[in-house]
Write an enzyme that holds these catalytic residues in place. Sequence first.
Site, mmCIF file in Angstrom:
data_model
loop_
_atom_site.group_PDB
_atom_site.id
_atom_site.type_symbol
_atom_site.label_atom_id
_atom_site.label_comp_id
_atom_site.label_asym_id
_atom_site.label_seq_id
_atom_site.Cartn_x
_atom_site.Cartn_y
_atom_site.Cartn_z
ATOM 1 N N GLY A 182 -116.507 -48.762 -30.515
ATOM 2 C CA GLY A 182 -115.677 -47.927 -30.806
ATOM 3 C C GLY A 182 -115.990 -46.563 -29.846
ATOM 4 O O GLY A 182 -116.831 -46.503 -29.236
ATOM 5 N N CYS A 241 -124.892 -45.372 -31.073
ATOM 6 C CA CYS A 241 -123.879 -44.489 -30.656
ATOM 7 C C CYS A 241 -123.998 -44.462 -29.143
ATOM 8 O O CYS A 241 -124.905 -44.011 -28.423
ATOM 9 C CB CYS A 241 -124.036 -43.255 -31.382
ATOM 10 S SG CYS A 241 -122.357 -42.028 -30.813
ATOM 11 N N LEU A 242 -122.671 -44.440 -28.513
ATOM 12 C CA LEU A 242 -122.762 -44.387 -27.057
ATOM 13 C C LEU A 242 -123.158 -42.954 -26.725
ATOM 14 O O LEU A 242 -123.590 -42.637 -25.609
ATOM 15 C CB LEU A 242 -121.399 -44.486 -26.360
ATOM 16 C CG LEU A 242 -121.178 -46.010 -26.710
ATOM 17 C CD1 LEU A 242 -119.504 -45.941 -26.327
ATOM 18 C CD2 LEU A 242 -121.724 -46.886 -25.913
ATOM 19 N N GLU A 271 -116.711 -43.503 -36.415
ATOM 20 C CA GLU A 271 -115.616 -42.873 -35.386
ATOM 21 C C GLU A 271 -115.236 -41.588 -35.919
ATOM 22 O O GLU A 271 -114.825 -40.536 -35.401
ATOM 23 C CB GLU A 271 -114.596 -43.776 -34.876
ATOM 24 C CG GLU A 271 -114.944 -45.206 -34.165
ATOM 25 C CD GLU A 271 -116.137 -44.602 -33.206
ATOM 26 O OE1 GLU A 271 -116.399 -43.608 -32.403
ATOM 27 O OE2 GLU A 271 -116.944 -45.651 -32.969
ATOM 28 N N HIS A 299 -117.297 -38.519 -36.104
ATOM 29 C CA HIS A 299 -117.161 -37.774 -34.534
ATOM 30 C C HIS A 299 -116.193 -36.951 -34.740
ATOM 31 O O HIS A 299 -116.485 -35.793 -34.150
ATOM 32 C CB HIS A 299 -116.802 -38.862 -33.651
ATOM 33 C CG HIS A 299 -118.075 -39.541 -33.018
ATOM 34 N ND1 HIS A 299 -119.190 -38.869 -32.651
ATOM 35 C CD2 HIS A 299 -118.501 -41.058 -33.140
ATOM 36 C CE1 HIS A 299 -120.091 -39.830 -32.223
ATOM 37 N NE2 HIS A 299 -119.746 -40.947 -32.302
HETATM 38 O O1 GNR Z 1 -120.703 -49.273 -29.922
HETATM 39 C C1 GNR Z 1 -121.075 -48.790 -30.915
HETATM 40 N N1 GNR Z 1 -121.693 -49.808 -31.705
HETATM 41 C C2 GNR Z 1 -121.815 -49.395 -33.117
HETATM 42 C C3 GNR Z 1 -122.514 -50.093 -33.616
HETATM 43 C C4 GNR Z 1 -122.924 -49.998 -35.201
HETATM 44 C C5 GNR Z 1 -122.042 -49.059 -35.958
HETATM 45 C C6 GNR Z 1 -121.278 -48.257 -34.917
HETATM 46 C C7 GNR Z 1 -121.257 -48.338 -33.930
HETATM 47 S S1 GNR Z 1 -120.052 -47.400 -32.817
HETATM 48 C C8 GNR Z 1 -120.566 -47.499 -31.360
HETATM 49 C C9 GNR Z 1 -119.770 -46.850 -30.304
HETATM 50 C C10 GNR Z 1 -119.825 -45.045 -30.602
HETATM 51 O O2 GNR Z 1 -120.660 -44.435 -30.335
HETATM 52 N N2 GNR Z 1 -118.497 -44.884 -31.288
HETATM 53 O O3 GNR Z 1 -118.527 -43.563 -31.568
HETATM 54 NI NI NI Z 2 -120.872 -42.908 -32.054
#
Ligand code: GNR
Ligand code: NI
Length: 167
Positions: free
Chosen positions: A46, A91-92, A134, A137
Amino acid sequence: MALLHILHYPDPRLRLISTPVVSVDDEIRQLLDDMLETMYAAPGIGLAAPQVNVTKRIIVVDTSPKGDDPRCLINPEIVSYDGVEVMEEGCLSVPGFHENVERAQQIKVRALGRDGEPFEMEVEGILAVCIQHETDHLDGKLFVDYLSEIKRNRIQKKMEKQRRFSM
Ligand code: GNR
Ligand code: NI
């Protein structure tokens, strides 16, 4: 197509409240394509626009095993929540850290698609968790906000140290 730069916690821009999209035009569709490319390249399941420094209410997700089910949600609104589920989240914008977070197991979400048409879907499991992550965010909220202050501060310190070494 273009890869976008992903902001890292504790960048204050991740705390901004994103603004609704007024019209789904070609510029928005270009952004959706770039966000999907960035998400797949990361790789992630995501991505929300504020993570790439665009304060608009736009998210993309793909939780399919093969990564062949891209979904675009514009102005997403979660209209109902059901059940409870604990899942390990990452989270990225907080690379390298994974912690358990409690979310609703099932949600109903309303949004505009890339064609600008409204739609509703009921989802559960990983997709439901991802959409909750998401949409957080878009309101300047991060998964670390669900952790204890001690854990969050520890993660923040380590992220700040990483940043100093990469400058
Ligand atoms: O890549 C992502 N993996 C994830 C794993 C468990 C719960 C949420 C996520 S979202 C994350 C990508 C991201 O930071 N999206 O904002
Ligand atoms: Ni995230």
